[in-house]
Design a protein around this motif. Structure first.
Motif, PDB file in Angstrom:
ATOM      1  N   LEU A 275       4.025   0.496  10.262  1.00 37.88           N
ATOM      2  CA  LEU A 275       3.920  -1.073  10.492  1.00 37.88           C
ATOM      3  C   LEU A 275       4.409  -1.716  11.665  1.00 37.88           C
ATOM      4  O   LEU A 275       3.894  -2.479  12.018  1.00 37.88           O
ATOM      5  N   HIS A 276       5.065  -0.969  12.577  1.00 38.34           N
ATOM      6  CA  HIS A 276       5.443  -1.420  13.726  1.00 38.34           C
ATOM      7  C   HIS A 276       4.121  -1.271  14.682  1.00 38.34           C
ATOM      8  O   HIS A 276       4.002  -2.231  15.451  1.00 38.34           O
ATOM      9  N   LEU A 277       3.594  -0.012  14.543  1.00 38.96           N
ATOM     10  CA  LEU A 277       2.288  -0.031  15.423  1.00 38.96           C
ATOM     11  C   LEU A 277       1.275  -1.072  15.008  1.00 38.96           C
ATOM     12  O   LEU A 277       0.578  -1.503  16.101  1.00 38.96           O
ATOM     13  N   HIS A 278       1.029  -1.489  14.119  1.00 42.96           N
ATOM     14  CA  HIS A 278       0.008  -2.659  13.787  1.00 42.96           C
ATOM     15  C   HIS A 278       0.536  -4.026  13.821  1.00 42.96           C
ATOM     16  O   HIS A 278      -0.297  -5.068  13.925  1.00 42.96           O
ATOM     17  N   THR A 279       2.085  -4.209  13.960  1.00 40.11           N
ATOM     18  CA  THR A 279       2.425  -5.615  14.059  1.00 40.11           C
ATOM     19  C   THR A 279       3.306  -5.907  15.427  1.00 40.11           C
ATOM     20  O   THR A 279       3.485  -7.121  15.733  1.00 40.11           O
ATOM     21  N   SER A 280       4.026  -4.761  16.293  1.00 32.95           N
ATOM     22  CA  SER A 280       4.915  -5.054  17.011  1.00 32.95           C
ATOM     23  C   SER A 280       4.937  -4.249  18.314  1.00 32.95           C
ATOM     24  O   SER A 280       6.072  -4.282  19.001  1.00 32.95           O
ATOM     25  N   GLU A 298       0.628  -2.640   1.966  1.00 27.63           N
ATOM     26  CA  GLU A 298       1.115  -1.386   1.129  1.00 27.63           C
ATOM     27  C   GLU A 298       2.374  -0.908   1.802  1.00 27.63           C
ATOM     28  O   GLU A 298       3.240  -0.391   0.886  1.00 27.63           O
ATOM     29  N   HIS A 299       2.541  -0.704   2.904  1.00 25.88           N
ATOM     30  CA  HIS A 299       3.605  -0.222   3.629  1.00 25.88           C
ATOM     31  C   HIS A 299       4.853  -1.206   3.393  1.00 25.88           C
ATOM     32  O   HIS A 299       6.148  -0.777   3.112  1.00 25.88           O
ATOM     33  N   CYS A 300       4.755  -2.392   3.493  1.00 21.86           N
ATOM     34  CA  CYS A 300       5.801  -3.454   3.146  1.00 21.86           C
ATOM     35  C   CYS A 300       6.352  -3.292   1.800  1.00 21.86           C
ATOM     36  O   CYS A 300       7.515  -3.073   1.671  1.00 21.86           O
ATOM     37  N   THR A 301       5.427  -3.226   0.888  1.00 19.15           N
ATOM     38  CA  THR A 301       5.761  -3.040  -0.755  1.00 19.15           C
ATOM     39  C   THR A 301       6.337  -1.724  -0.919  1.00 19.15           C
ATOM     40  O   THR A 301       7.357  -1.639  -1.418  1.00 19.15           O
ATOM     41  N   TYR A 302       5.825  -0.444   0.018  1.00 12.10           N
ATOM     42  CA  TYR A 302       6.609   0.910  -0.505  1.00 12.10           C
ATOM     43  C   TYR A 302       8.079   0.664   0.319  1.00 12.10           C
ATOM     44  O   TYR A 302       8.900   1.175  -0.652  1.00 12.10           O
ATOM     45  N   ILE A 303       8.194  -0.031   1.570  1.00 14.24           N
ATOM     46  CA  ILE A 303       9.708   0.160   1.962  1.00 14.24           C
ATOM     47  C   ILE A 303      10.560  -0.694   0.849  1.00 14.24           C
ATOM     48  O   ILE A 303      11.675  -0.340   0.687  1.00 14.24           O
ATOM     49  N   ILE A 304      10.270  -1.973   0.643  1.00 13.16           N
ATOM     50  CA  ILE A 304      10.871  -2.757  -0.218  1.00 13.16           C
ATOM     51  C   ILE A 304      11.273  -1.929  -1.422  1.00 13.16           C
ATOM     52  O   ILE A 304      12.386  -2.133  -2.068  1.00 13.16           O
ATOM     53  N   ASN A 305      10.409  -1.246  -2.187  1.00 16.49           N
ATOM     54  CA  ASN A 305      10.561  -0.699  -3.490  1.00 16.49           C
ATOM     55  C   ASN A 305      11.432   0.580  -3.154  1.00 16.49           C
ATOM     56  O   ASN A 305      12.517   0.954  -4.050  1.00 16.49           O
ATOM     57  N   THR A 306      11.103   1.254  -1.925  1.00 18.00           N
ATOM     58  CA  THR A 306      12.225   2.473  -1.757  1.00 18.00           C
ATOM     59  C   THR A 306      13.688   1.855  -1.640  1.00 18.00           C
ATOM     60  O   THR A 306      14.617   2.538  -2.161  1.00 18.00           O
ATOM     61  N   VAL A 307      13.796   0.863  -0.937  1.00 13.55           N
ATOM     62  CA  VAL A 307      15.230   0.425  -0.997  1.00 13.55           C
ATOM     63  C   VAL A 307      15.896  -0.054  -2.117  1.00 13.55           C
ATOM     64  O   VAL A 307      16.854   0.330  -2.471  1.00 13.55           O
ATOM     65  N   ARG A 308      14.957  -0.656  -3.044  1.00 13.26           N
ATOM     66  CA  ARG A 308      15.285  -1.234  -4.374  1.00 13.26           C
ATOM     67  C   ARG A 308      15.760   0.073  -5.010  1.00 13.26           C
ATOM     68  O   ARG A 308      16.784  -0.139  -5.718  1.00 13.26           O
ATOM     69  N   ALA A 322      18.043   0.147   6.735  1.00 13.01           N
ATOM     70  CA  ALA A 322      18.167  -1.483   7.168  1.00 13.01           C
ATOM     71  C   ALA A 322      17.019  -1.798   8.375  1.00 13.01           C
ATOM     72  O   ALA A 322      16.481  -2.742   8.019  1.00 13.01           O
ATOM     73  N   HIS A 323      16.970  -0.817   9.103  1.00  9.18           N
ATOM     74  CA  HIS A 323      15.730  -1.114   9.860  1.00  9.18           C
ATOM     75  C   HIS A 323      14.494  -1.160   9.364  1.00  9.18           C
ATOM     76  O   HIS A 323      13.581  -2.012   9.602  1.00  9.18           O
ATOM     77  N   ALA A 324      14.072  -0.302   8.241  1.00  7.96           N
ATOM     78  CA  ALA A 324      12.878  -0.351   7.602  1.00  7.96           C
ATOM     79  C   ALA A 324      12.871  -1.712   6.988  1.00  7.96           C
ATOM     80  O   ALA A 324      11.826  -2.515   6.702  1.00  7.96           O
ATOM     81  N   LEU A 325      13.685  -1.966   6.491  1.00  6.34           N
ATOM     82  CA  LEU A 325      13.887  -3.269   5.545  1.00  6.34           C
ATOM     83  C   LEU A 325      13.824  -4.461   6.437  1.00  6.34           C
ATOM     84  O   LEU A 325      13.109  -5.749   5.900  1.00  6.34           O
ATOM     85  N   PHE A 326      14.312  -4.640   7.521  1.00  5.61           N
ATOM     86  CA  PHE A 326      13.997  -5.493   8.452  1.00  5.61           C
ATOM     87  C   PHE A 326      12.664  -5.912   8.614  1.00  5.61           C
ATOM     88  O   PHE A 326      12.084  -6.716   8.678  1.00  5.61           O
ATOM     89  N   LEU A 327      12.001  -4.535   9.050  1.00  4.35           N
ATOM     90  CA  LEU A 327      10.700  -4.634   9.701  1.00  4.35           C
ATOM     91  C   LEU A 327       9.711  -5.340   8.664  1.00  4.35           C
ATOM     92  O   LEU A 327       8.843  -5.853   8.745  1.00  4.35           O
ATOM     93  N   ALA A 328       9.967  -4.852   7.345  1.00  2.95           N
ATOM     94  CA  ALA A 328       9.021  -5.125   6.131  1.00  2.95           C
ATOM     95  C   ALA A 328       9.323  -6.660   5.913  1.00  2.95           C
ATOM     96  O   ALA A 328       8.275  -7.086   5.665  1.00  2.95           O
TER      97      ALA A 328
END
Length: 402
Positions: A275-280, A298-308, A322-328
């Protein structure tokens, strides 16, 4: 250090390794006192911060005049704690500059390959990789102080001690079969860390080249695409097939928890990496096109669901997410996922070192507000670069939760 605490890597002979080491090493004791007081002071007791500074200054002074006979492992722990202290202070505007990242990262890099004693080498081995990930993430967030440890890793054989097979009195897994399975997912985790190190340096170089106009659109797009394909290939070649399709067990064994936890950590980091590679990777990257829109969704949804899911299991050591959730939250195109990311970060604020998660949420709120402003004005959320925006507001881009 969620994984270290979860696997009890900080415990040997029923004692906390850092505390037992500090008994015979006063500078480490000062560092532990400093970060303990800072943690309490920044959360609810500001009157403790002055005492924290005093202990920090004593530890820093000791760093500059250590005896050559000092235990390399104790010195490693000292610089690690002081690095954590500096990270905790990163977004605060103290009257004095208390950031010595370069000093600590250089020293940690030189100490990472020093032999450790048999009773504590598991913790040092684990921290050696943990610091690599922290330094790489700090570099990906555009911090100029970061990168010393990462560069040393890349330039010196890309090897660090491996904690599961380090000498120890403490048994990690109960059977040889479990150890074999664990080592496969642990290898995958370390490969992910190595990819983080590479990408961190690539991002710093790309941002520099972009500002100096030394790289064109086609060249940077090709660079991103090549790296993305290579990451996916490496992941697929090293990921144990059954792990991708595993189902959660109602009452997993201790061995299974360690194996699954290590895999899940690696899988999450892989999504963060891509996700970072593709956006930042460089300023306003998404304005160059959205070639990876489907994958990034898909990556954003995976991260959100993992934290949930971590909330479902009442995981109290979830602040490393927290870092993953921030980026998503910053990258997702779905308002409902942005809201979910902010809400979950708020829920996680009780955890983490010295309010680290609260600062992550603050930066994400800033990004989401700015994205909304651009869209209301007829522009695009892609016009917001979270690293550039943070720097404009004088914020340190430290968005990993401790």
């Amino acid at each position: 250090m969620p994984m270290a605490v979860r696997f009890k890597l900080n415990i040997e002979d029923n004692e906390n390794v850092l505390l037992s080491t500090s008994r015979n090493f006063l500078p480490l004791r000062h560092a532990i006192c400093a970060i303990t007081l800072l943690n309490s002071g920044m959360k609810s007791r500001p009157e403790l911060i002055a005492g924290s500074f005093q202990h920090y200054d004593q530890a820093i002074t000791a760093c500059r005049s250590l005896s050559p006979s000092a235990s390399p492992e104790a010195v490693f722990f000292l610089h690690f704690i002081l690095l954590m202290y500096d990270i905790a202070c990163a977004s605060q505007r103290w009257p004095e500059d208390r950031s010595s990242w370069s000093l600590h990262l250089r020293k940690l890099a030189s100490l990472a390959h020093e032999p450790a004693g048999p009773s504590v080498s598991r913790l040092k081995a684990y921290l050696s990789w943990y610091i690599l990930l922290l330094d790489a993430q700090a570099g990906l967030a555009g911090n100029s102080e970061a990168g010393h440890y990462t560069r040393a890793f890349l330039e010196n054989g890309r090897s660090l001690p491996v904690w599961p097979i380090s000498p120890s009195h403490q048994k990690v897994l109960s059977t040889p079969e479990s150890m074999d399975e664990f080592l496969k997912v642990h290898k995958l985790s370390l490969i992910t860390f190595e990819m983080f190190a590479e990408q961190s340096q690539a991002s710093l170089n790309l941002r520099r080249a972009f500002r100096e106009r030394h790289i064109g659109l086609k060249e940077r797009q090709q660079h991103i695409q090549d790296l993305s394909i290579r990451h996916a290939t490496v992941w697929q070649e090293n990921c144990p097939p059954h792990m991708e399709s595993q189902e959660d067990e109602a009452a997993p064994s201790p061995d299974r928890r360690i194996i699954a936890g290590t895999y899940n950590f690696a899988r999450l980091q892989y999504s963060v990496l891509q996700l970072h590679l593709h956006t930042s990777m460089y300023p306003y990257q998404r304005l160059d096109g959205d070639l990876f829109a489907v994958e990034d969704t898909e990556h954003c949804t995976y991260i959100i669901n993992t934290v949930r899911q971590s909330f479902v299991y009442n995981d109290r050591e979830n602040h490393h997410l927290a870092h993953a959730l921030f980026l998503a939250g910053a990258a997702t195109k779905l308002p409902v996922e942005k809201s979910a990311a902010l809400m979950m970060l708020q829920e996680m604020e009780h955890a983490g070192l010295s309010g680290a998660v609260a600062r992550v949420r603050h930066v994400l709120e800033l990004v989401v507000r700015e994205q909304a402003k651009r869209e209301i004005a007829g522009g695009s959320a892609d016009e917001v670069d979270w690293i550039e925006l943070s720097q404009e507001h004088g914020l340190k881009n430290v968005v990993f939760g401790m």
